[in-house]
Write an enzyme that holds these catalytic residues in place. Structure first.
Site, PDB file in Angstrom:
ATOM      1  N   MET A  29       0.772  -1.156   0.148  1.00 23.03           N
ATOM      2  CA  MET A  29      -0.026  -0.142   0.000  1.00 23.03           C
ATOM      3  C   MET A  29       0.906   1.036  -0.133  1.00 23.03           C
ATOM      4  O   MET A  29       0.507   2.435   0.330  1.00 23.03           O
ATOM      5  CB  MET A  29      -0.827  -0.010   1.286  1.00 23.03           C
ATOM      6  CG  MET A  29      -1.789  -1.165   1.140  1.00 23.03           C
ATOM      7  SD  MET A  29      -3.679  -0.605   1.859  1.00 23.03           S
ATOM      8  CE  MET A  29      -2.859  -0.382   3.496  1.00 23.03           C
ATOM      9  N   GLY A  30       2.190   1.095  -0.223  1.00 21.23           N
ATOM     10  CA  GLY A  30       2.930   2.009  -0.511  1.00 21.23           C
ATOM     11  C   GLY A  30       3.550   2.448   0.816  1.00 21.23           C
ATOM     12  O   GLY A  30       3.427   1.813   1.871  1.00 21.23           O
ATOM     13  N   ALA A  31       3.998   3.802   1.009  1.00 20.83           N
ATOM     14  CA  ALA A  31       4.799   4.293   2.081  1.00 20.83           C
ATOM     15  C   ALA A  31       5.828   3.322   2.600  1.00 20.83           C
ATOM     16  O   ALA A  31       6.024   2.807   3.854  1.00 20.83           O
ATOM     17  CB  ALA A  31       3.831   4.652   3.252  1.00 20.83           C
ATOM     18  N   GLY A  35      10.949  -2.712   6.208  1.00 22.00           N
ATOM     19  CA  GLY A  35      10.108  -4.094   6.044  1.00 22.00           C
ATOM     20  C   GLY A  35      10.027  -4.383   4.535  1.00 22.00           C
ATOM     21  O   GLY A  35       9.915  -5.533   4.158  1.00 22.00           O
ATOM     22  N   HIS A  36       9.310  -3.325   3.820  1.00 25.58           N
ATOM     23  CA  HIS A  36       9.076  -3.559   2.422  1.00 25.58           C
ATOM     24  C   HIS A  36      10.584  -3.697   1.566  1.00 25.58           C
ATOM     25  O   HIS A  36      10.501  -4.682   0.631  1.00 25.58           O
ATOM     26  CB  HIS A  36       8.488  -2.401   1.788  1.00 25.58           C
ATOM     27  CG  HIS A  36       7.043  -2.103   2.211  1.00 25.58           C
ATOM     28  ND1 HIS A  36       6.892  -1.058   3.149  1.00 25.58           N
ATOM     29  CD2 HIS A  36       5.837  -2.512   2.136  1.00 25.58           C
ATOM     30  CE1 HIS A  36       5.302  -0.951   3.296  1.00 25.58           C
ATOM     31  NE2 HIS A  36       5.004  -2.029   2.723  1.00 25.58           N
ATOM     32  N   LYS A 151       4.442 -10.140   9.481  1.00 23.90           N
ATOM     33  CA  LYS A 151       3.830  -9.355  10.568  1.00 23.90           C
ATOM     34  C   LYS A 151       2.426  -9.653  10.317  1.00 23.90           C
ATOM     35  O   LYS A 151       1.681  -9.232  11.304  1.00 23.90           O
ATOM     36  CB  LYS A 151       4.219  -7.917  10.208  1.00 23.90           C
ATOM     37  CG  LYS A 151       3.656  -7.103  11.477  1.00 23.90           C
ATOM     38  CD  LYS A 151       4.239  -5.591  11.344  1.00 23.90           C
ATOM     39  CE  LYS A 151       3.559  -4.570  10.185  1.00 23.90           C
ATOM     40  NZ  LYS A 151       2.244  -4.524  10.515  1.00 23.90           N
ATOM     41  N   SER A 187       6.296  -0.785  10.319  1.00 19.17           N
ATOM     42  CA  SER A 187       5.042  -0.648  10.013  1.00 19.17           C
ATOM     43  C   SER A 187       4.714   1.015   9.517  1.00 19.17           C
ATOM     44  O   SER A 187       5.439   1.794   9.881  1.00 19.17           O
ATOM     45  CB  SER A 187       3.744  -0.685  11.036  1.00 19.17           C
ATOM     46  OG  SER A 187       2.519  -0.235  10.603  1.00 19.17           O
ATOM     47  N   SER A 188       3.991   0.885   8.397  1.00 18.84           N
ATOM     48  CA  SER A 188       3.900   2.470   7.608  1.00 18.84           C
ATOM     49  C   SER A 188       3.185   3.231   8.813  1.00 18.84           C
ATOM     50  O   SER A 188       3.435   4.605   8.665  1.00 18.84           O
ATOM     51  CB  SER A 188       3.077   2.310   6.349  1.00 18.84           C
ATOM     52  OG  SER A 188       3.628   1.466   5.538  1.00 18.84           O
ATOM     53  N   ARG A 189       2.544   2.655   9.898  1.00 20.28           N
ATOM     54  CA  ARG A 189       1.647   3.569  10.673  1.00 20.28           C
ATOM     55  C   ARG A 189       2.689   4.003  11.837  1.00 20.28           C
ATOM     56  O   ARG A 189       2.139   4.873  12.594  1.00 20.28           O
ATOM     57  CB  ARG A 189       0.656   2.607  11.183  1.00 20.28           C
ATOM     58  CG  ARG A 189      -0.692   2.294  10.333  1.00 20.28           C
ATOM     59  CD  ARG A 189      -1.678   1.576  11.060  1.00 20.28           C
ATOM     60  NE  ARG A 189      -2.961   1.621  10.147  1.00 20.28           N
ATOM     61  CZ  ARG A 189      -3.244   0.480   9.327  1.00 20.28           C
ATOM     62  NH1 ARG A 189      -2.627  -0.432   9.291  1.00 20.28           N
ATOM     63  NH2 ARG A 189      -4.261   0.805   8.601  1.00 20.28           N
TER      64      ARG A 189
END
Length: 290
Positions: A29-31, A35-36, A151, A187-189
């Site tokens: 989902m981008g960002a 991790g990505h 995750k 995480s992106s969050r």
């Protein structure tokens, strides 16, 4: 080398024709974060020497419920393309919602019983949205392999099950969770966390470590050890959604006399930010001791 960036279905189809096999897809989902990067590296390993890596970047409205953070979810396509380039990605597919859903999505994927518990219970409709967009991405990209992070363990299990049950002809590969040096799962969050909230959020990974250390003493000891960490006084307080010790395949809670592999999962809020984490552990049976 900069990857090709396709924003439309027709652009994707044209670029796809030039890709070497095997084609390995990393849906995101981008960002993009470290991790990505790990997912993209694993994809590159699987694709080498002659194959291709495709990353999709799409914030999927179908998997966000009412009141969730769809609108504030970070969108950083320019930076994402640079990160993808750095990891040897050949093609970035970054469609708009109108490209992914050119007409109302009347047919969706039912995630079955595993999709209605834990994350599925906390976020009704979430996994139907996830599986529907993944099925569409697999149909559009037609990869040989798709790579997902552990995750989101329940998501990984459901995607794997969907690929097998629906004979989608794609192999699903999992990649272990990547953590910051302080233990927090990347995480992106995490970018939404204040310094105080981040300190509170560290209780998630600390609880998982405590559960792992108690695994030799059986399921009850794992639940107790992890639960005590999550109950630690913090400012702001941690709001626990669930702590679950489950069978890694069915995601059903394991009994007190269970022995074998299990997954310990936690979901909680630090401030307004909801985080999830999990770890795999091996339980020894101590039912006779109680």
């Amino acid at each position: 080398m900069m990857p090709i960036v396709a924003r439309t279905r027709s652009g994707l189809a044209a670029a796809r024709r030039g890709l070497g096999s095997p084609v390995v897809l990393v849906p995101t989902m981008g960002a993009l974060h470290d991790g990505h990067r790990e997912l993209l590296r694993r994809a590159r390993e699987i694709a080498s020497p002659n194959g291709s890596v495709v990353a999709s970047v799409f914030v999927n409205p179908l998997q966000f419920g009412a009141g969730e953070d769809l609108d504030r979810y970070p969108r950083t396509l320019g930076a994402d393309v640079l990160i993808a380039a750095g990891e040897g990605t050949d093609l970035v597919f970054a469609p708009s919602a109108a490209q992914m859903y050119p007409r109302p999505q009347l047919i969706t994927v039912d995630p079955g019983p595993v999709g209605r518990i834990l994350e599925g219970e906390s976020r009704p409709g979430h996994f139907s949205g996830v599986l529907t967009v993944v099925a569409k991405l697999l149909g559009l990209v037609r990869p040989d392999v798709a790579v997902f992070g552990e995750k989101d363990a329940q998501q990984l299990a459901l995607v794997s099950r969907m690929a097998g049950d629906l004979d989608l002809g794609v192999r699903i590969a999992g990649v272990p969770t990547v953590r910051d040096p302080d233990g927090l799962a990347i995480s992106s969050r995490n970018r939404f966390l204040s310094p105080a909230e981040r300190r509170t959020a560290l209780l998630l990974s600390a609880a998982l470590r405590a559960g792992q250390e108690a695994a030799h003493a059986g399921p009850a000891a794992v639940r107790k050890a992890a639960g005590e960490v999550l109950a630690t006084t913090a400012d702001p307080p941690l709001q626990v959604d669930y702590l679950a010790l489950v069978d890694p395949d069915t995601f059903e809670e394991v009994g007190e006399d269970y022995a074998g592999p299990a997954r310990l999962l936690v979901a909680a809020r630090a401030g307004a930010t909801r985080l999830i984490d999990n770890t795999l552990l091996s339980l020894e049976c101590h039912a006779a001791d109680h």
